[in-house]
Design an enzyme around this catalytic site. Sequence first.
Site, PDB file in Angstrom:
ATOM      1  N   ASP A   1      42.877  25.850  40.124  1.00 28.32           N
ATOM      2  CA  ASP A   1      44.159  26.202  39.650  1.00 28.32           C
ATOM      3  C   ASP A   1      44.334  26.141  38.073  1.00 28.32           C
ATOM      4  O   ASP A   1      43.890  25.396  37.460  1.00 28.32           O
ATOM      5  CB  ASP A   1      45.156  24.982  40.223  1.00 28.32           C
ATOM      6  CG  ASP A   1      46.464  25.160  39.602  1.00 28.32           C
ATOM      7  OD1 ASP A   1      47.277  26.103  40.162  1.00 28.32           O
ATOM      8  OD2 ASP A   1      46.981  24.300  38.664  1.00 28.32           O
TER       9      ASP A   1
ATOM     10  N   ASP B   1      52.245  35.839  41.500  1.00 29.87           N
ATOM     11  CA  ASP B   1      52.944  36.069  42.711  1.00 29.87           C
ATOM     12  C   ASP B   1      54.347  35.849  42.272  1.00 29.87           C
ATOM     13  O   ASP B   1      54.731  34.866  41.778  1.00 29.87           O
ATOM     14  CB  ASP B   1      52.302  34.851  43.453  1.00 29.87           C
ATOM     15  CG  ASP B   1      50.829  34.660  43.815  1.00 29.87           C
ATOM     16  OD1 ASP B   1      50.478  35.959  44.451  1.00 29.87           O
ATOM     17  OD2 ASP B   1      50.212  34.188  43.250  1.00 29.87           O
TER      18      ASP B   1
ATOM     19  N   ASP C   1      56.089  43.383  38.488  1.00 26.09           N
ATOM     20  CA  ASP C   1      56.869  44.483  39.176  1.00 26.09           C
ATOM     21  C   ASP C   1      57.980  43.956  39.841  1.00 26.09           C
ATOM     22  O   ASP C   1      58.680  44.827  40.567  1.00 26.09           O
ATOM     23  CB  ASP C   1      56.061  45.369  39.886  1.00 26.09           C
ATOM     24  CG  ASP C   1      55.318  44.394  40.906  1.00 26.09           C
ATOM     25  OD1 ASP C   1      55.107  43.288  40.881  1.00 26.09           O
ATOM     26  OD2 ASP C   1      55.009  44.987  42.214  1.00 26.09           O
TER      27      ASP C   1
ATOM     28  N   GLU D   1      49.851  46.564  40.512  1.00 33.71           N
ATOM     29  CA  GLU D   1      50.637  47.454  39.676  1.00 33.71           C
ATOM     30  C   GLU D   1      50.750  48.606  40.588  1.00 33.71           C
ATOM     31  O   GLU D   1      52.018  49.122  40.731  1.00 33.71           O
ATOM     32  CB  GLU D   1      49.996  47.721  38.197  1.00 33.71           C
ATOM     33  CG  GLU D   1      51.012  48.680  37.638  1.00 33.71           C
ATOM     34  CD  GLU D   1      50.396  48.802  36.019  1.00 33.71           C
ATOM     35  OE1 GLU D   1      49.258  48.189  35.680  1.00 33.71           O
ATOM     36  OE2 GLU D   1      51.240  49.254  35.361  1.00 33.71           O
TER      37      GLU D   1
HETATM   38  C1  LIG Z   1      49.656  38.939  42.831  1.00 31.82           C
HETATM   39  S1  LIG Z   1      48.311  38.759  42.743  1.00 31.82           S
HETATM   40  C2  LIG Z   1      47.854  39.744  41.204  1.00 31.82           C
HETATM   41  C3  LIG Z   1      46.246  39.957  41.007  1.00 31.82           C
HETATM   42  C4  LIG Z   1      45.913  40.611  39.606  1.00 31.82           C
HETATM   43  N1  LIG Z   1      46.329  39.924  38.469  1.00 31.82           N
HETATM   44  C5  LIG Z   1      46.437  42.016  39.821  1.00 31.82           C
HETATM   45  O1  LIG Z   1      47.471  42.278  38.922  1.00 31.82           O
HETATM   46  O2  LIG Z   1      45.905  42.621  40.776  1.00 31.82           O
HETATM   47  C6  LIG Z   1      48.178  37.076  41.853  1.00 31.82           C
HETATM   48  C7  LIG Z   1      46.926  36.266  41.804  1.00 31.82           C
HETATM   49  O3  LIG Z   1      47.164  35.047  41.136  1.00 31.82           O
HETATM   50  C8  LIG Z   1      46.191  34.022  41.736  1.00 31.82           C
HETATM   51  N2  LIG Z   1      46.940  33.007  41.451  1.00 31.82           N
HETATM   52  C9  LIG Z   1      48.162  32.300  41.823  1.00 31.82           C
HETATM   53  N3  LIG Z   1      48.442  31.241  41.471  1.00 31.82           N
HETATM   54  C10 LIG Z   1      47.275  30.749  40.761  1.00 31.82           C
HETATM   55  C11 LIG Z   1      46.916  29.569  40.099  1.00 31.82           C
HETATM   56  N4  LIG Z   1      47.722  28.578  39.992  1.00 31.82           N
HETATM   57  N5  LIG Z   1      45.806  29.614  39.649  1.00 31.82           N
HETATM   58  C12 LIG Z   1      44.799  30.448  39.483  1.00 31.82           C
HETATM   59  N6  LIG Z   1      45.127  31.720  40.304  1.00 31.82           N
HETATM   60  C13 LIG Z   1      46.390  31.818  40.769  1.00 31.82           C
HETATM   61  C14 LIG Z   1      46.213  34.600  43.175  1.00 31.82           C
HETATM   62  O4  LIG Z   1      45.209  34.117  44.043  1.00 31.82           O
HETATM   63  C15 LIG Z   1      46.459  36.060  43.216  1.00 31.82           C
HETATM   64  O5  LIG Z   1      44.974  36.614  43.222  1.00 31.82           O
END
Ligand SMILES: C[S@@+](CC[C@H](N)C(=O)[O-])C[C@H]1O[C@@H](n2cnc3c(N)ncnc32)[C@H](O)[C@@H]1O
Length: 212
Positions: free
Chosen positions: A95, A117, A153, A187
């Site tokens: 995390d 997210d 986005d 994106e």
């Molecule tokens: C919507 S994806 C976007 C991934 C990447 N940045 C992209 O633009 O392709 C969000 C990512 O954040 C990671 N994530 C969400 N909360 C997190 C946290 N607290 N610590 C580490 N990773 C996290 C998720 O596992 C996911 O892979």
Amino acid sequence: MSARHSDAHAALWPSLGLTVLDGDRTPLDLDELFGDRAPKVLEIGFGMGDTLAATAAAEPGRDFLGIEVHTPGIGNLLAEVQDQKLSNVRVARGDAMQLVHRLAPGSLDAVHIFFPDPWPKARHHKRRLVQPANVALLRDRLRPGGVLHCATDWPDYAEAMAATLDADPGLELLDHDRAGRPETKFERRGAGAGRPITDLRYRRRTGNRSSA
Ligand SMILES: C[S@@+](CC[C@H](N)C(=O)[O-])C[C@H]1O[C@@H](n2cnc3c(N)ncnc32)[C@H](O)[C@@H]1O
């Protein structure tokens, strides 16, 4: 993980990987982790890691620490590090905010949060990464003048991010430039669905000594 990912994981995780445990507050010295004193960039939630690898390749004078919870993404980033022979990347699993707690104040040159997210349902908004307490902690870990770069986005998340970042007394808006940020899978997906892309770059004010 694919064979490519698991081979890279087996080869590189022991030297480049870091497991972040919930509740562990052991201080993490980034100069020690990288073995040098170059400016440090933290990318939170790097997904498949393509952006992080491309940026690290383009900027060999800075060190890049990425954190993810998604195992295939970690394998893919390590495979990119292996293929591109990158020496300025370290990879953490766990995390992100647990990791940030362990960093020294002022130890980061930049923080990248690209397409976090969105948690579109209102009752889940408290799970969003960009919220006041997290922003205060991230700002504290940035050096004065260091940059927090967010992109999304989702228009309502962009609005909420801007309001949260504007409300932090230790940050000031720099610009809405993508600043060379390579396009990511999320994106492309968002833009393909007709959603506008927003970049928000804020800078830690110089002279701010407030601590999170
Ligand atoms: C919507 S994806 C976007 C991934 C990447 N940045 C992209 O633009 O392709 C969000 C990512 O954040 C990671 N994530 C969400 N909360 C997190 C946290 N607290 N610590 C580490 N990773 C996290 C998720 O596992 C996911 O892979």
